[in-house]
Design a protein around this motif. Structure first.
Motif, PDB file in Angstrom:
ATOM      1  N   ALA A   2      -0.559  -6.841  -8.878  1.00  0.00           N
ATOM      2  CA  ALA A   2      -0.665  -7.956  -7.936  1.00  0.00           C
ATOM      3  C   ALA A   2      -0.031  -9.227  -8.504  1.00  0.00           C
ATOM      4  O   ALA A   2      -0.140  -9.521  -9.693  1.00  0.00           O
ATOM      5  CB  ALA A   2      -2.128  -8.211  -7.600  1.00  0.00           C
ATOM      6  N   ALA A  32      -4.163 -12.393  -4.643  1.00  0.00           N
ATOM      7  CA  ALA A  32      -3.607 -11.080  -4.328  1.00  0.00           C
ATOM      8  C   ALA A  32      -4.320  -9.989  -5.124  1.00  0.00           C
ATOM      9  O   ALA A  32      -4.444  -8.858  -4.648  1.00  0.00           O
ATOM     10  CB  ALA A  32      -2.104 -11.060  -4.604  1.00  0.00           C
ATOM     11  N   VAL A  33      -4.808 -10.323  -6.314  1.00  0.00           N
ATOM     12  CA  VAL A  33      -5.598  -9.362  -7.099  1.00  0.00           C
ATOM     13  C   VAL A  33      -6.822  -8.940  -6.280  1.00  0.00           C
ATOM     14  O   VAL A  33      -7.145  -7.758  -6.170  1.00  0.00           O
ATOM     15  CB  VAL A  33      -6.021  -9.959  -8.460  1.00  0.00           C
ATOM     16  CG1 VAL A  33      -7.001  -9.057  -9.183  1.00  0.00           C
ATOM     17  CG2 VAL A  33      -4.794 -10.244  -9.330  1.00  0.00           C
ATOM     18  N   THR A  35      -7.249  -9.276  -2.939  1.00  0.00           N
ATOM     19  CA  THR A  35      -6.900  -8.580  -1.690  1.00  0.00           C
ATOM     20  C   THR A  35      -6.522  -7.127  -1.967  1.00  0.00           C
ATOM     21  O   THR A  35      -6.847  -6.248  -1.180  1.00  0.00           O
ATOM     22  CB  THR A  35      -5.770  -9.286  -0.921  1.00  0.00           C
ATOM     23  OG1 THR A  35      -4.578  -9.307  -1.695  1.00  0.00           O
ATOM     24  CG2 THR A  35      -6.162 -10.693  -0.533  1.00  0.00           C
ATOM     25  N   ASP A  36      -5.863  -6.868  -3.106  1.00  0.00           N
ATOM     26  CA  ASP A  36      -5.550  -5.484  -3.472  1.00  0.00           C
ATOM     27  C   ASP A  36      -6.820  -4.671  -3.691  1.00  0.00           C
ATOM     28  O   ASP A  36      -6.914  -3.521  -3.268  1.00  0.00           O
ATOM     29  CB  ASP A  36      -4.690  -5.437  -4.736  1.00  0.00           C
ATOM     30  CG  ASP A  36      -3.235  -5.783  -4.466  1.00  0.00           C
ATOM     31  OD1 ASP A  36      -2.871  -6.040  -3.292  1.00  0.00           O
ATOM     32  OD2 ASP A  36      -2.456  -5.801  -5.434  1.00  0.00           O
ATOM     33  N   ALA A  37      -7.796  -5.277  -4.350  1.00  0.00           N
ATOM     34  CA  ALA A  37      -9.058  -4.576  -4.625  1.00  0.00           C
ATOM     35  C   ALA A  37      -9.864  -4.349  -3.352  1.00  0.00           C
ATOM     36  O   ALA A  37     -10.505  -3.311  -3.200  1.00  0.00           O
ATOM     37  CB  ALA A  37      -9.880  -5.366  -5.642  1.00  0.00           C
ATOM     38  N   GLY A  39      -8.723  -4.102  -0.176  1.00  0.00           N
ATOM     39  CA  GLY A  39      -8.094  -3.287   0.853  1.00  0.00           C
ATOM     40  C   GLY A  39      -7.883  -4.120   2.111  1.00  0.00           C
ATOM     41  O   GLY A  39      -7.853  -5.352   2.053  1.00  0.00           O
ATOM     42  N   ASP A  40      -7.760  -3.475   3.238  1.00  0.00           N
ATOM     43  CA  ASP A  40      -7.468  -4.174   4.491  1.00  0.00           C
ATOM     44  C   ASP A  40      -8.637  -5.048   4.917  1.00  0.00           C
ATOM     45  O   ASP A  40      -9.732  -4.546   5.197  1.00  0.00           O
ATOM     46  CB  ASP A  40      -7.148  -3.179   5.602  1.00  0.00           C
ATOM     47  CG  ASP A  40      -5.868  -2.407   5.345  1.00  0.00           C
ATOM     48  OD1 ASP A  40      -4.992  -2.943   4.631  1.00  0.00           O
ATOM     49  OD2 ASP A  40      -5.751  -1.272   5.843  1.00  0.00           O
ATOM     50  N   SER A  64     -13.872  -6.080   4.334  1.00  0.00           N
ATOM     51  CA  SER A  64     -12.704  -5.206   4.378  1.00  0.00           C
ATOM     52  C   SER A  64     -13.143  -3.814   4.803  1.00  0.00           C
ATOM     53  O   SER A  64     -14.331  -3.558   5.012  1.00  0.00           O
ATOM     54  CB  SER A  64     -12.036  -5.146   3.005  1.00  0.00           C
ATOM     55  OG  SER A  64     -12.828  -4.403   2.102  1.00  0.00           O
ATOM     56  N   ASN A  94      -4.255 -10.460   3.570  1.00  0.00           N
ATOM     57  CA  ASN A  94      -3.587  -9.394   2.815  1.00  0.00           C
ATOM     58  C   ASN A  94      -2.080  -9.619   2.732  1.00  0.00           C
ATOM     59  O   ASN A  94      -1.480  -9.443   1.674  1.00  0.00           O
ATOM     60  CB  ASN A  94      -3.824  -8.027   3.467  1.00  0.00           C
ATOM     61  CG  ASN A  94      -5.250  -7.559   3.347  1.00  0.00           C
ATOM     62  OD1 ASN A  94      -5.990  -7.647   4.320  1.00  0.00           O
ATOM     63  ND2 ASN A  94      -5.642  -7.072   2.189  1.00  0.00           N
ATOM     64  N   SER A  95      -1.462  -9.981   3.851  1.00  0.00           N
ATOM     65  CA  SER A  95      -0.005 -10.055   3.900  1.00  0.00           C
ATOM     66  C   SER A  95       0.564 -11.295   3.222  1.00  0.00           C
ATOM     67  O   SER A  95       1.678 -11.254   2.705  1.00  0.00           O
ATOM     68  CB  SER A  95       0.489  -9.967   5.345  1.00  0.00           C
ATOM     69  OG  SER A  95       0.024 -11.064   6.097  1.00  0.00           O
ATOM     70  N   GLY A 126      -3.041  -9.209 -13.292  1.00  0.00           N
ATOM     71  CA  GLY A 126      -2.004  -9.628 -12.362  1.00  0.00           C
ATOM     72  C   GLY A 126      -0.737  -9.982 -13.115  1.00  0.00           C
ATOM     73  O   GLY A 126      -0.713 -10.040 -14.336  1.00  0.00           O
TER      74      GLY A 126
END
Length: 128
Positions: A2, A32-33, A35-37, A39-40, A64, A94-95, A126
């Motif tokens: 991320a 972003a770390v 949001t990656d963890a 998920g959506d 999420s 997320n985006s 990250g």
């Protein structure tokens, strides 16, 4: 891995802080770390404009497809604005977590402990 935005500071709970150079207002979002963890992201509950948030205390939540996570205030102060776009379209978090996915703004009176981007990236895997 991320991305960690080098111009921001971060809390241990994965919120980022961006300062407005002309005032004490800071923008807050999640990294972003995080949001990656997570998920959506499908739902976000933000503090109301005019509410006072306290550094280190919960002030909302992010839901999420994997879990529900508390949102922590990285600063103390009055909420001056929320991002209505992420309320209606939580996938923006997320985006574009460091841009269109910002969450809320606070007239900061006090900062909790914040990490530099380098320290946050080192601690959480990250990349700058």
């Amino acid at each position: 891995m991320a991305r960690v935005a080098p111009e921001l500071q971060y809390s241990d709970e994965h919120e980022w802080v961006a300062r407005d150079a002309a005032s004490n207002v800071v923008s807050i979002g999640i990294s972003a770390v995080a949001t990656d963890a997570l998920g959506d992201i499908v739902y976000v509950d933000l503090p109301e404009v005019g509410a006072t948030v306290t550094a280190g205390e919960t002030c909302g939540e992010v839901e999420s497809t994997k879990s529900v996570s508390d949102l922590y205030a990285p600063v103390t102060g009055e909420v001056t604005e929320i991002n209505p776009d992420v309320v209606s379209d939580p996938a923006l978090i997320n985006s574009d977590p460091y841009g269109a996915g910002w969450l809320f703004k606070v007239a900061a009176e006090f900062e909790g402990p914040l990490l530099s981007a380098q320290d946050y990236a080192s601690k959480n895997g990250g990349e700058l």
